[in-house]
Design a protein around this motif. Sequence first.
Motif, mmCIF file in Angstrom:
data_model
loop_
_atom_site.group_PDB
_atom_site.id
_atom_site.type_symbol
_atom_site.label_atom_id
_atom_site.label_comp_id
_atom_site.label_asym_id
_atom_site.label_seq_id
_atom_site.Cartn_x
_atom_site.Cartn_y
_atom_site.Cartn_z
ATOM 1 N N UNK A 81 0.835 -1.196 0.000
ATOM 2 C CA UNK A 81 0.000 0.000 0.000
ATOM 3 C C UNK A 81 0.874 1.253 0.000
ATOM 4 N N UNK A 82 0.374 2.299 -0.621
ATOM 5 C CA UNK A 82 1.098 3.567 -0.673
ATOM 6 C C UNK A 82 0.205 4.663 -0.122
ATOM 7 N N UNK A 83 0.720 5.376 0.882
ATOM 8 C CA UNK A 83 0.043 6.562 1.395
ATOM 9 C C UNK A 83 0.437 7.722 0.486
ATOM 10 N N UNK A 84 -0.499 8.160 -0.326
ATOM 11 C CA UNK A 84 -0.188 9.142 -1.362
ATOM 12 C C UNK A 84 0.207 10.489 -0.760
ATOM 13 N N UNK A 85 -0.503 10.910 0.278
ATOM 14 C CA UNK A 85 -0.209 12.214 0.873
ATOM 15 C C UNK A 85 1.148 12.223 1.555
ATOM 16 N N UNK A 86 1.445 11.159 2.307
ATOM 17 C CA UNK A 86 2.720 11.096 3.019
ATOM 18 C C UNK A 86 3.864 10.624 2.118
ATOM 19 N N UNK A 87 3.530 10.085 0.955
ATOM 20 C CA UNK A 87 4.514 9.548 0.007
ATOM 21 C C UNK A 87 5.313 8.401 0.627
ATOM 22 N N UNK A 88 4.610 7.545 1.338
ATOM 23 C CA UNK A 88 5.286 6.432 2.017
ATOM 24 C C UNK A 88 4.728 5.090 1.558
ATOM 25 N N UNK A 89 5.589 4.094 1.551
ATOM 26 C CA UNK A 89 5.237 2.741 1.140
ATOM 27 C C UNK A 89 5.106 1.862 2.376
ATOM 28 N N UNK A 90 3.992 1.132 2.462
ATOM 29 C CA UNK A 90 3.744 0.274 3.621
ATOM 30 C C UNK A 90 4.402 -1.087 3.482
ATOM 31 N N UNK A 91 4.108 -1.950 4.442
ATOM 32 C CA UNK A 91 4.648 -3.312 4.435
ATOM 33 C C UNK A 91 3.948 -4.139 3.355
ATOM 34 N N UNK A 92 4.654 -5.117 2.777
ATOM 35 C CA UNK A 92 4.062 -5.927 1.718
ATOM 36 C C UNK A 92 2.781 -6.638 2.152
ATOM 37 N N UNK A 93 1.770 -6.560 1.302
ATOM 38 C CA UNK A 93 0.531 -7.299 1.520
ATOM 39 C C UNK A 93 0.607 -8.677 0.881
ATOM 40 N N UNK A 94 1.569 -8.829 -0.033
ATOM 41 C CA UNK A 94 1.705 -10.070 -0.781
ATOM 42 C C UNK A 94 3.117 -10.134 -1.345
ATOM 43 N N UNK A 95 3.693 -11.336 -1.313
ATOM 44 C CA UNK A 95 5.030 -11.553 -1.867
ATOM 45 C C UNK A 95 5.009 -12.777 -2.773
ATOM 46 N N UNK A 136 -1.614 -13.404 -12.755
ATOM 47 C CA UNK A 136 -2.167 -13.794 -11.466
ATOM 48 C C UNK A 136 -3.457 -13.054 -11.134
ATOM 49 N N UNK A 137 -4.203 -13.663 -10.230
ATOM 50 C CA UNK A 137 -5.145 -12.925 -9.393
ATOM 51 C C UNK A 137 -4.452 -12.794 -8.042
ATOM 52 N N UNK A 138 -4.194 -11.556 -7.649
ATOM 53 C CA UNK A 138 -3.473 -11.292 -6.405
ATOM 54 C C UNK A 138 -4.464 -10.862 -5.329
ATOM 55 N N UNK A 139 -4.639 -11.676 -4.311
ATOM 56 C CA UNK A 139 -5.556 -11.372 -3.213
ATOM 57 C C UNK A 139 -4.770 -10.693 -2.102
ATOM 58 N N UNK A 140 -4.852 -9.368 -2.041
ATOM 59 C CA UNK A 140 -4.059 -8.634 -1.053
ATOM 60 C C UNK A 140 -4.651 -8.748 0.352
ATOM 61 N N UNK A 141 -5.890 -9.237 0.455
ATOM 62 C CA UNK A 141 -6.496 -9.427 1.785
ATOM 63 C C UNK A 141 -5.936 -10.662 2.471
ATOM 64 N N UNK A 142 -5.655 -11.698 1.691
ATOM 65 C CA UNK A 142 -5.143 -12.941 2.261
ATOM 66 C C UNK A 142 -3.656 -13.153 1.982
ATOM 67 N N UNK A 143 -3.107 -12.355 1.059
ATOM 68 C CA UNK A 143 -1.703 -12.524 0.690
ATOM 69 C C UNK A 143 -1.468 -13.682 -0.260
ATOM 70 N N UNK A 144 -2.544 -14.193 -0.885
ATOM 71 C CA UNK A 144 -2.416 -15.360 -1.745
ATOM 72 C C UNK A 144 -2.441 -14.978 -3.232
ATOM 73 N N UNK A 145 -1.710 -15.762 -4.012
ATOM 74 C CA UNK A 145 -1.681 -15.605 -5.454
ATOM 75 C C UNK A 145 -2.370 -16.784 -6.117
#
Length: 306
Positions: A81-95, A136-145
């Motif tokens: 996820x990217x916080x657009x206002x803060x210009x920061x990148x969060x932790x991976x939701x999927x690898x 892929x279908x990338x499910x960022x809620x579960x982290x599954x591909x």
Amino acid sequence: MGENVQIEVVVDAKTDLGESPTWDARIQRLYFVDINSKNIQYWDSTTKNHVVIDALEMVGTIALTADTNTILAAMQRTIVPVDVQAKTFGKPLLTVPEDHGVDSMRFNDGKGSPGGAFIVGRMHASWRNGEPGRLYRADVKTGELEDLMGPEAVGLPNGMAWDTARRTMYFVDTYAGTISAYDTNEAGVPVKGADGKLQGRCIVKVPQEVGIPDGMTIDRDGNLWVALPEGSALGCYDPATGELKRKVELPVKKPLACTFGGPDLDQLFVTTRVEKGEGASELWGSILSVKVPGVTGVAGAYLVNT
């Protein structure tokens, strides 16, 4: 066909590899990425502000979420996820697992489906030499591909577009030079047959003299608009017949992707890439707005469920 087409530069972004134009109709904002320069950029059509969000690695594509301040970025092998206002990148939701290929591979084009699924491809740096990709279908809620297309089925996964009335997803394989159609479920996810594979049908084979197909979008009448980076143009194809209905010449040699936007969805925003040497366009790397009389897009980009 080209009479009265209006073309203008909206952002002189000088992108080295401009991709993933994504229009957020809720806030009248155009996102795009510069893959080689490792950043996400956006342009606010109301304020004319142009903002660059630097990343630590390549960003292949982005997708919108329900939160207008949060977008998803598909990096080399993670989606964050990217916080657009803060210009920061969060932790991976999927690898992506290492056995799916790490060296010389990265995420490429992808989009949210009508039902909120994230359909995204990965590509190999040596795709021109036949090194395959995956879809892929990338499910960022579960982290599954979910593997939709393995290396045996796709070369360079690229442009995607949905016809919700026909429950069809259109998909570009740049290496093969094809646009194919896939039946989908209600969420817009391509469905597999009894053999566990997608049942696609090729609807367009783009001749080399026309160009190679790259990023793609769909208009209100169901026609597909495809960037042709070797053809200095946008091609408009009828998916029912495969016919090239019109070709809009552009003032750049290498348009890469397109999407509809603007208050009336009548602007085709086109990303472009660097050009070098004799004959290079002065407008390389710019974001173009192309207005074709009578042509409008479908409502907004789809939001990925997070």
